[in-house]
Enzyme design. Structure first.
Site, mmCIF file in Angstrom:
data_model
loop_
_atom_site.group_PDB
_atom_site.id
_atom_site.type_symbol
_atom_site.label_atom_id
_atom_site.label_comp_id
_atom_site.label_asym_id
_atom_site.label_seq_id
_atom_site.Cartn_x
_atom_site.Cartn_y
_atom_site.Cartn_z
ATOM 1 N N GLY A 71 0.814 -1.333 -0.063
ATOM 2 C CA GLY A 71 0.067 0.174 0.031
ATOM 3 C C GLY A 71 0.807 1.248 -0.021
ATOM 4 O O GLY A 71 0.525 2.307 0.342
ATOM 5 N N HIS A 119 11.375 0.206 -0.631
ATOM 6 C CA HIS A 119 11.162 -1.034 -0.203
ATOM 7 C C HIS A 119 12.451 -1.583 0.283
ATOM 8 O O HIS A 119 12.602 -2.787 0.340
ATOM 9 C CB HIS A 119 10.550 -1.846 -1.528
ATOM 10 C CG HIS A 119 9.263 -1.313 -2.154
ATOM 11 N ND1 HIS A 119 8.161 -0.907 -1.551
ATOM 12 C CD2 HIS A 119 9.066 -1.193 -3.359
ATOM 13 C CE1 HIS A 119 7.379 -0.536 -2.251
ATOM 14 N NE2 HIS A 119 7.850 -0.668 -3.469
ATOM 15 N N SER A 149 -0.859 -9.533 -5.061
ATOM 16 C CA SER A 149 -0.683 -8.262 -5.677
ATOM 17 C C SER A 149 0.572 -8.302 -6.402
ATOM 18 O O SER A 149 0.637 -7.804 -7.427
ATOM 19 C CB SER A 149 -0.740 -7.375 -4.611
ATOM 20 O OG SER A 149 -0.848 -5.979 -5.245
ATOM 21 N N PHE A 243 -9.846 4.160 -2.760
ATOM 22 C CA PHE A 243 -9.175 3.183 -3.943
ATOM 23 C C PHE A 243 -9.704 3.820 -5.482
ATOM 24 O O PHE A 243 -8.865 4.211 -6.273
ATOM 25 C CB PHE A 243 -9.578 1.895 -3.791
ATOM 26 C CG PHE A 243 -9.061 1.004 -4.812
ATOM 27 C CD1 PHE A 243 -7.594 0.717 -4.987
ATOM 28 C CD2 PHE A 243 -9.765 0.602 -6.048
ATOM 29 C CE1 PHE A 243 -7.311 -0.129 -6.100
ATOM 30 C CE2 PHE A 243 -9.430 -0.159 -6.930
ATOM 31 C CZ PHE A 243 -8.097 -0.491 -6.955
HETATM 32 P P1 A3P Z 1 -3.801 -5.044 -4.899
HETATM 33 O O1 A3P Z 1 -2.887 -5.506 -6.032
HETATM 34 O O2 A3P Z 1 -4.241 -6.095 -4.116
HETATM 35 O O3 A3P Z 1 -5.069 -4.296 -5.601
HETATM 36 P P2 A3P Z 1 1.985 -0.711 -3.249
HETATM 37 O O4 A3P Z 1 1.549 0.671 -3.533
HETATM 38 O O5 A3P Z 1 2.903 -0.796 -2.212
HETATM 39 O O6 A3P Z 1 2.585 -1.183 -4.874
HETATM 40 O O7 A3P Z 1 0.793 -1.534 -3.391
HETATM 41 C C1 A3P Z 1 -0.228 -1.826 -4.282
HETATM 42 C C2 A3P Z 1 -1.403 -2.298 -3.683
HETATM 43 O O8 A3P Z 1 -2.188 -1.312 -3.002
HETATM 44 C C3 A3P Z 1 -2.480 -2.785 -4.789
HETATM 45 O O9 A3P Z 1 -3.157 -3.873 -4.374
HETATM 46 C C4 A3P Z 1 -3.137 -1.613 -4.867
HETATM 47 O O10 A3P Z 1 -4.534 -1.715 -5.603
HETATM 48 C C5 A3P Z 1 -3.531 -1.232 -3.383
HETATM 49 N N1 A3P Z 1 -3.723 0.155 -3.240
HETATM 50 C C6 A3P Z 1 -3.513 1.509 -3.946
HETATM 51 N N2 A3P Z 1 -4.065 2.451 -3.696
HETATM 52 C C7 A3P Z 1 -4.973 2.028 -2.774
HETATM 53 C C8 A3P Z 1 -6.140 2.741 -2.203
HETATM 54 N N3 A3P Z 1 -6.152 3.930 -2.208
HETATM 55 N N4 A3P Z 1 -7.019 2.023 -1.188
HETATM 56 C C9 A3P Z 1 -6.598 0.553 -1.210
HETATM 57 N N5 A3P Z 1 -5.767 0.084 -2.031
HETATM 58 C C10 A3P Z 1 -4.753 0.559 -2.589
#
Ligand code: A3P
Length: 305
Positions: A71, A119, A149, A243
């Site tokens: 996230g 990361h 994910s 989201f």
């Molecule tokens: P999913 O693939 O399960 O949808 P990161 O930003 O660390 O790369 O993580 C990406 C993950 O966070 C993805 O998960 C993405 O959809 C989710 N994500 C990004 N923005 C979000 C939001 N505003 N609310 C909830 N999930 C979110």
């Protein structure tokens, strides 16, 4: 799957992470550590990466630290808005302040107060990070959802040249044959940093809590950062960073050339528990057994659904 027009591609030593099935993920190995290649944006990535520990921290720098797919984009957007004290959409993407994805020059030029993100484990970050008392938001997510994910991420980002099956991916993930290595190692390493630095300003939080109580969690972040905590602003930020709003407004800022079929996939589903749609019973039992063994001494807890 050929990768076209990757500007700096030919100058970089890359490695293909094989998990024993013949399926591979293309990464850059620097001194034994596997990082994604950022072919399109970064020249001399190897040297830049190696020099990160010498980069200068500025007073007030904030770090968002998370294993991939926990996230990071969401928390970066929320934190940037809090720091700006405005719910206006941030016009940049978080990759512009991601340590392993930028040059030292661009890192130095990020506008202050800097909301940085990475990361990487602490041992690969700028040496002065703790000395400068930089506030750290450590974001966690249950590793089964991370696994799903990350699988989708690997499939969709062209630079990985990966086209594997999920049935093989769970083992790959558990064994850490991915960029940034094992989720277990990453998480346990940060847990040790937190234990060894009692009193240090690290705010540990979770994707799941953000999903179920974003206003409460954003309020906690604001207080942790010592910012003015205006309930109206917090509500507006929660709404703007929900989201579907983020997907709609941030996807167009992504470089579509980096994504399979030209379709950005950073905002995929945004749910808790999607792993249940992917894991077989056997995969789930195997995951649980490895998780129980590796995390037996950890005090972190996770919500899987
Ligand atoms: P999913 O693939 O399960 O949808 P990161 O930003 O660390 O790369 O993580 C990406 C993950 O966070 C993805 O998960 C993405 O959809 C989710 N994500 C990004 N923005 C979000 C939001 N505003 N609310 C909830 N999930 C979110």
């Amino acid at each position: 799957m050929p990768v076209k027009s990757l500007k700096f591609r030919l100058t970089m030593p890359v490695k293909r992470l094989d998990d024993g099935t013949g399926e591979t993920i293309r990464v850059l190995e620097v001194d034994g550590y596997n990082t994604p290649t950022f072919d399109m944006v970064l020249q001399n990535q190897e040297e830049e990466f190696r020099s990160i520990p010498t980069w200068k921290i500025k007073p007030g720098d904030i770090f968002i630290c998370a294993y991939p797919k926990a996230g990071t984009h969401w928390l970066w957007e929320v934190t940037s808005m809090l720091v700006n004290q405005s719910a206006d959409r941030v016009k940049l993407i978080k990759e512009t302040s991601m340590l392993e994805g930028v040059s030292q020059k661009n890192f130095d030029n990020v506008v202050c107060p800097r909301v940085l993100n990475t990361h990487l484990p602490l041992r690969l970050l700028p040496k002065d990070t703790l000395k400068m008392n930089s506030k750290i938001l450590f974001v966690q997510r249950n590793p089964k959802d991370i696994c799903v994910s990350y699988y989708n991420h690997h499939k969709k980002v062209l630079e990985y040249e990966y086209d594997g099956k999920f049935e093989n991916y769970v083992n790959r993930f558990l064994e850490g044959h991915v960029d940034y290595g094992s989720w277990f190692d990453y998480t346990l390493e940060w847990e040790k940093v937190i234990k060894d630095n009692k009193g240090y300003p690290i705010h540990v939080m979770s994707y799941e809590d953000m999903k179920t109580d974003s206003i409460g969690e954003i309020t906690k972040i604001s207080e942790f950062l010592g910012l003015k905590t205006d309930p109206t602003l917090i509500r507006e930020i929660a709404e703007k960073c929900e989201f579907s709003n983020m997907k709609k407004e941030k996807d167009p800022l992504e470089n579509s050339a980096e994504w399979k079929d030209g379709k950005p996939g950073m905002y995929r589903k945004g749910q808790i528990g999607d792993w249940k749609n992917w894991f077989t019973v056997a995969q789930n039992e195997h995951f649980d057994a490895i998780f129980a063994k590796k995390m037996k001494d950890s005090s972190f807890t996770y919500r899987f659904g």
